[in-house]
Design a protein around this motif. Structure first.
Motif, mmCIF file in Angstrom:
data_model
loop_
_atom_site.group_PDB
_atom_site.id
_atom_site.type_symbol
_atom_site.label_atom_id
_atom_site.label_comp_id
_atom_site.label_asym_id
_atom_site.label_seq_id
_atom_site.Cartn_x
_atom_site.Cartn_y
_atom_site.Cartn_z
ATOM 1 N N SER A 15 0.940 -1.357 -0.083
ATOM 2 C CA SER A 15 -0.205 0.005 -0.182
ATOM 3 C C SER A 15 0.753 1.215 -0.232
ATOM 4 C CB SER A 15 -0.905 -0.052 1.234
ATOM 5 O OG SER A 15 0.013 0.101 2.473
ATOM 6 N N SER A 16 2.159 1.027 0.131
ATOM 7 C CA SER A 16 3.133 2.218 0.173
ATOM 8 C C SER A 16 4.394 1.906 -0.330
ATOM 9 C CB SER A 16 3.100 2.977 1.562
ATOM 10 O OG SER A 16 3.800 2.084 2.304
ATOM 11 N N GLY A 17 5.332 3.046 -0.486
ATOM 12 C CA GLY A 17 6.637 2.776 -0.614
ATOM 13 C C GLY A 17 7.017 1.784 -1.844
ATOM 14 N N LEU A 43 -4.578 1.572 2.004
ATOM 15 C CA LEU A 43 -4.834 0.407 1.356
ATOM 16 C C LEU A 43 -5.773 0.889 0.357
ATOM 17 C CD1 LEU A 43 -3.722 -2.584 0.816
ATOM 18 C CD2 LEU A 43 -6.044 -3.230 2.113
ATOM 19 N N ASP A 44 -6.484 1.376 0.725
ATOM 20 C CA ASP A 44 -7.889 1.836 -0.182
ATOM 21 C C ASP A 44 -7.327 3.152 -1.032
ATOM 22 O OD1 ASP A 44 -9.705 0.384 1.256
ATOM 23 O OD2 ASP A 44 -10.595 1.938 2.577
ATOM 24 N N ALA A 45 -6.633 3.674 -0.796
ATOM 25 C CA ALA A 45 -5.963 4.746 -1.402
ATOM 26 C C ALA A 45 -5.027 4.119 -2.662
ATOM 27 C CB ALA A 45 -5.304 5.834 -0.829
ATOM 28 N N ALA A 46 -4.442 3.072 -2.258
ATOM 29 C CA ALA A 46 -3.403 2.589 -3.213
ATOM 30 C C ALA A 46 -4.168 1.781 -4.314
ATOM 31 C CB ALA A 46 -2.536 1.356 -2.688
ATOM 32 N N LEU A 50 -4.382 2.381 -8.083
ATOM 33 C CA LEU A 50 -3.960 1.215 -9.287
ATOM 34 C C LEU A 50 -5.056 0.959 -10.144
ATOM 35 C CD1 LEU A 50 -1.619 -0.438 -6.710
ATOM 36 C CD2 LEU A 50 -0.859 0.976 -8.499
ATOM 37 N N GLY A 51 -6.400 0.693 -9.734
ATOM 38 C CA GLY A 51 -7.238 0.347 -10.626
ATOM 39 C C GLY A 51 -8.044 -0.961 -10.534
ATOM 40 N N ALA A 52 -8.577 -1.470 -11.412
ATOM 41 C CA ALA A 52 -9.620 -2.911 -11.328
ATOM 42 C C ALA A 52 -8.718 -3.892 -11.220
ATOM 43 C CB ALA A 52 -10.497 -2.653 -12.246
ATOM 44 N N SER A 53 -7.313 -3.916 -11.754
ATOM 45 C CA SER A 53 -6.756 -5.190 -11.848
ATOM 46 C C SER A 53 -6.049 -5.445 -10.503
ATOM 47 C CB SER A 53 -5.726 -4.999 -12.905
ATOM 48 O OG SER A 53 -4.722 -3.965 -12.821
ATOM 49 N N VAL A 54 -6.184 -4.713 -9.705
ATOM 50 C CA VAL A 54 -5.503 -4.721 -8.274
ATOM 51 C C VAL A 54 -6.504 -4.941 -7.173
ATOM 52 C CG1 VAL A 54 -3.800 -3.716 -6.338
ATOM 53 C CG2 VAL A 54 -3.400 -3.370 -8.911
#
Length: 244
Positions: A15-17, A43-46, A50-54
């Protein structure tokens, strides 16, 4: 050509870095990606970025029951894992003489115990010839003052890979390690002072910190079929810091 086309990838601490940069790189290379993180907001922001494939799942890798629940999600949505990146980790500065039992327990719970169970509980889902990548650190071989406990945990991760590279033969997966040097992430910038940051840049032969995307590029190579005969290896992405 997308080098991870149709592969299913898991990135813990995604979710970061460095983990987020890795998930982004995997997505761009055609993978279906599952990421974990301990903080739901990050996590929600990531996932939104990143979109639907994640797919994201809140999971503390030091808690086996949470890993089980996460892998059930992966099983239900994808049925297998082709690439597993055990990236979740923490670091805390504690000068020698001020190390506490709680600090040791928290670092080793996530960095070592979490790495062990991240792979062990994924075993039933690993596909033939799966690539497992562990995130260590150049601190494992060149520890800085105040980071001795963190460095010891990352040295343990490196040795887990050596053992697993031997024991994985029956199932057919391979295990490798990426050891980043100092990388420009929010976590690092919160951990060290601006003075320490400048000092760190000064001792790296390339004269700068790594960007998360540069570490993700190394991990993407190890995830791809281009590294199919690489096993038990450590790739240091550190600008030469621990090499000279």
């Amino acid at each position: 050509m997308a080098v991870l086309k149709d592969k299913v990838a898991v990135v813990t601490g995604g979710s970061s870095g460095i983990g987020l940069a890795t998930a982004r790189a995997f997505r761009d290379e055609g993978a279906k990606v599952f990421i974990t993180g301990r903080r739901k907001d990050a996590l929600d922001a990531a996932v939104a970025e990143l979109g639907a494939s994640v797919t994201g799942a809140v999971c503390d890798v030091s808690v086996p029951a949470e890993l089980d629940a996460f892998y059930e999600t992966v099983r239900g949505q994808a049925g297998r894992i082709d690439v597993l990146v055990a990236n979740a980790g923490i670091g805390t500065v504690a000068p020698f003489g001020e190390v506490t039992e709680d600090l040791i327990d928290s670092i080793f719970a996530i960095n070592v115990k979490g790495t062990i169970f991240t792979l062990q509980q994924a075993l039933p889902l690993l596909s033939a010839n799966a690539s497992v990548i562990l995130t260590s650190s150049t601190a494992a071989t060149r520890p800085n003052q105040g980071l001795e406990v963190y460095a010891a945990s990352k040295a343990a991760v490196r040795n887990l890979a050596r053992g697993w590279a031997l024991s994985s033969r029956a199932q057919g997966f391979r295990v490798n390690v990426v050891s980043p040097g100092a990388t420009r992430t929010a976590g690092l910038l919160e951990l060290i002072t601006p003075e320490m940051l400048k000092e760190t840049e000064g001792v790296v032969p390339l004269g700068r910190l790594a960007e998360p995307e540069e570490i993700a590029a190394v991990t993407t190579f190890l995830a791809s079929d281009a590294s199919s005969y690489v096993n038990g290896a450590e790739f240091s992405a550190d600008g030469g810091y621990a090499q000279v």
